[in-house]
Design a protein around this motif. Structure first.
Motif: not given
Length: 205
Positions: A126, A137, A202
């Motif tokens: 990100t 994840s 996210w």
């Protein structure tokens, strides 16, 4: 025998003979006035006999009216014509260098500039105005994102759904499966909206 006696005897015999004939005629007349058995049977056979009452005195039940059987349904043809339900399958992966999906979010009153990238090894990168972070994840999260990317309904999403008259809406640009899709979410696209919501979790708050 004296002649007077003979005449009396003949007279008596004649009277008796006449009496016997009249008696036979009365019997014949009586017989002719009675209906013959053959005549009664013939007339009875031609007439409709009234329904006989049951021993309890109740009238007989009417005969049931035959009904047509319901039309048979072809279950086999119904099952063939029904469209089968298709469950999305997770898209395949090819390692860290693979970018399964990239989503860029821009616009809004504050001038947002954010990006999230899901890679083939399950990592999520990100960025928010230059600040970058990489996280991994879980197996469930990774499978969930890949399943959303494998939804066949995404094939029906147009390349652009933007309301030009609304300048303050966020604009989402997604790149996946060789496509680029731009939307401000002004139009409802369930498959695309689910993917945007999952990726948006996210992004930095």
């Amino acid at each position: 025998m004296p002649r007077s006696t003979t005449a009396a005897a003949v007279l008596a015999a004649t009277v008796l003979s006449l009496a016997g004939c009249s008696g036979d005629g009365g019997e014949d007349a009586a017989r002719s006035s009675e209906p013959s058995a053959g005549t009664t049977t013939a007339s009875s056979a031609g007439a409709t006999a009234p329904p006989s009452a049951s021993p309890s005195g109740e009238p007989p039940s009417p005969s049931p009216t035959p009904t047509s059987p319901p039309p048979a349904t072809d279950a086999a043809s119904a099952s063939v014509t029904a469209p089968p339900s298709v469950s999305p399958s997770p898209v395949p992966t090819a390692g860290q260098r693979q970018k399964l999906v990239t989503m860029t979010v821009t616009g809004g009153f504050a001038g947002v500039q954010q990006e999230v990238v899901l890679r083939g090894d399950g990592t999520v990168r990100t960025s928010d105005k230059g600040d970058t972070e990489v996280r991994r994840s879980s197996a469930a999260q990774f499978t969930r994102l890949r399943t959303l990317l494998g939804d066949p309904a995404l094939d029906d999403v147009p390349a652009s759904t933007v309301d030009r008259g609304a300048a303050d809406l966020f604009q989402y640009t997604l790149r996946f499966d060789g496509r680029t899709v731009v939307t401000d979410r002004s139009a409802e696209r369930p498959a695309l909206d689910r993917l945007i919501d999952a990726l948006g979790k996210w992004l930095p708050a």
